[in-house]
Design an enzyme around this catalytic site. Structure first.
Site, PDB file in Angstrom:
ATOM      1  N   ASP A 198     -11.390   2.820   4.644  1.00  0.00           N
ATOM      2  CA  ASP A 198     -10.746   3.471   3.374  1.00  0.00           C
ATOM      3  C   ASP A 198      -8.663   2.575   3.263  1.00  0.00           C
ATOM      4  O   ASP A 198      -8.338   1.793   3.258  1.00  0.00           O
ATOM      5  CB  ASP A 198     -10.126   5.186   3.936  1.00  0.00           C
ATOM      6  CG  ASP A 198      -9.207   5.654   3.210  1.00  0.00           C
ATOM      7  OD1 ASP A 198      -8.969   5.812   1.692  1.00  0.00           O
ATOM      8  OD2 ASP A 198      -8.069   5.782   3.406  1.00  0.00           O
TER       9      ASP A 198
ATOM     10  N   ASP B 225      -8.311   7.923   7.195  1.00  0.00           N
ATOM     11  CA  ASP B 225      -6.782   8.909   7.966  1.00  0.00           C
ATOM     12  C   ASP B 225      -6.851  10.071   7.069  1.00  0.00           C
ATOM     13  O   ASP B 225      -5.909  10.998   7.578  1.00  0.00           O
ATOM     14  CB  ASP B 225      -5.807   7.956   6.990  1.00  0.00           C
ATOM     15  CG  ASP B 225      -5.525   8.190   5.653  1.00  0.00           C
ATOM     16  OD1 ASP B 225      -6.164   7.898   4.569  1.00  0.00           O
ATOM     17  OD2 ASP B 225      -4.340   9.050   5.613  1.00  0.00           O
TER      18      ASP B 225
ATOM     19  N   LYS C  11     -15.261  10.822  -2.032  1.00  0.00           N
ATOM     20  CA  LYS C  11     -15.512  10.238  -0.388  1.00  0.00           C
ATOM     21  C   LYS C  11     -15.071  12.725  -0.996  1.00  0.00           C
ATOM     22  O   LYS C  11     -13.702  12.469  -2.066  1.00  0.00           O
ATOM     23  CB  LYS C  11     -14.504  10.265   0.349  1.00  0.00           C
ATOM     24  CG  LYS C  11     -15.469   8.867   0.244  1.00  0.00           C
ATOM     25  CD  LYS C  11     -14.664   8.473   1.615  1.00  0.00           C
ATOM     26  CE  LYS C  11     -13.091   6.785   0.793  1.00  0.00           C
ATOM     27  NZ  LYS C  11     -12.290   6.529   1.679  1.00  0.00           N
TER      28      LYS C  11
ATOM     29  N   ASP D 265      -5.752   3.433   1.052  1.00  0.00           N
ATOM     30  CA  ASP D 265      -4.567   4.688   1.259  1.00  0.00           C
ATOM     31  C   ASP D 265      -4.249   5.231   2.408  1.00  0.00           C
ATOM     32  O   ASP D 265      -4.660   6.123   2.770  1.00  0.00           O
ATOM     33  CB  ASP D 265      -4.156   4.909  -0.287  1.00  0.00           C
ATOM     34  CG  ASP D 265      -2.726   5.259   0.111  1.00  0.00           C
ATOM     35  OD1 ASP D 265      -2.034   4.879   0.630  1.00  0.00           O
ATOM     36  OD2 ASP D 265      -2.458   5.430  -1.734  1.00  0.00           O
TER      37      ASP D 265
HETATM   38 MG   LIG Z   1      -6.187   7.235   2.528  1.00  0.00          MG
END
Ligand SMILES: [Mg+2]
Length: 312
Positions: free
Chosen positions: A14, A209, A188, A16
């Protein structure tokens, strides 16, 4: 080496909160991805954000120090366009509710991007700051007329420097309310985007995250997952997560790839943590024991670990 990285051929990472936060790289992340590349472990950069072109995403990553090419980037725009191409004849008209970057992906798949409902047999819905009532109305009309509807992602919010703003999922909700229909989802936590970044025969690790997108998506794709605590999800979230959002591995950050992540010297018994080690290892021990967030500490070390995890 018998560290976590040695178990995998590819990281499906991922962006961000995992590799960068706004304009800055997440501490330790560039070194971890570069070290992986040196050991022959490729990184695919997997993002739900459908508003930027893969080349622009790659350029941003390179600027931060990541070894990224355009081909290494997988966006939910690409996944959404691929989902449409699998269902439609070549040249079919697709109403694009989103940016020109999304329209480009539709054209690359041999479909015809249009901006009005007339003649559209499908709608693809991705984030654009320019989406307003007129665009939502065209999509509503096309979907009511039977068009296939694909959403690039359904994130309710979009992180910005001013705080969370309406994300694509919020705009999708408008059309859901108006049509009574639900879209197919590419991004996702649906598995399509992740599976397009995964190559058959490779041992892939899904890294992110967020439990409700990255980890749930990795689980839905049937791949092992690593949660890093550098973004949205907290230790408390981990212990409150339903089964489908539970990660295989947890790291404080991506430095965990060069470790053998275990519970260290921690023990959990009847909701009581004891022993010693790092806070993130205590979290692993609690997760493995099926503990909820209402955990008690036995000893100073355990008290400090729970405080560091925000569980004190
Ligand atoms: Mg993220």
């Amino acid at each position: 080496m018998s560290d976590l990285l040695s178990r995998f051929d590819a990281l499906l990472a991922d962006l961000d909160g995992t590799l960068y936060a706004g304009k800055e790289a997440v501490p330790g992340a560039v070194a971890a991805v570069r070290a992986a590349a040196e050991r022959g472990v490729r990184t695919a950069y997997v993002t739900n954000n459908a508003s930027r072109r893969p080349a622009d995403v790659a350029a941003h990553l390179v600027e931060l120090g990541y070894p990224a090419t355009t081909e290494d980037v997988r966006t939910s725009s690409q996944a959404g366009a691929a989902m449409l191409a699998a269902q439609l004849p070549a040249g079919a008209k697709v109403l694009v509710l989103g940016t020109d970057a999304l329209a480009d992906e539709v054209a690359l798949r041999g479909l015809t991007p249009v901006r009005e409902a007339a003649g559209a047999v499908a709608v693809v819905h991705g984030h654009s700051p320019d989406t307003g009532w007129r665009q939502l109305a065209e999509a509503t009309l096309a979907i009511r007329n039977g068009a296939v509807w694909v959403a690039t992602n359904v994130d309710p919010t979009l992180p910005t420097e001013r705080g969370p703003m309406p994300g694509n999922g919020s705009m999708v909700r408008v059309v859901q309310t108006a049509t009574g229909m639900d879209p197919q989802v590419a991004g996702k936590p649906a598995p399509a985007l992740i599976l397009q970044a995964h190559r058959d025969g490779e041992r892939s690790l899904v890294v992110g995250d967020r439990l409700d997108t990255d980890i749930e998506g990795g689980n839905a794709a049937g791949l092992p997952t690593l949660l890093v605590l550098t973004g949205v999800s907290t230790p408390r979230d981990v212990l409150e997560a339903p089964e489908r959002q539970r990660p295989t591995y947890i790291g404080a950050d991506l430095g965990v790839l060069s470790e053998d992540p275990g519970p260290e010297g921690w023990r959990v018994s009847d909701g009581v943590l004891s022993g010693e080690g790092s806070p993130v290892a205590a979290l692993r021990a609690l997760l493995a024991a099926g503990s909820g967030p209402d955990v008690r500490a036995d000893g100073d070390q355990a008290v400090h670990a729970l405080e560091a995890l925000g569980l004190g």
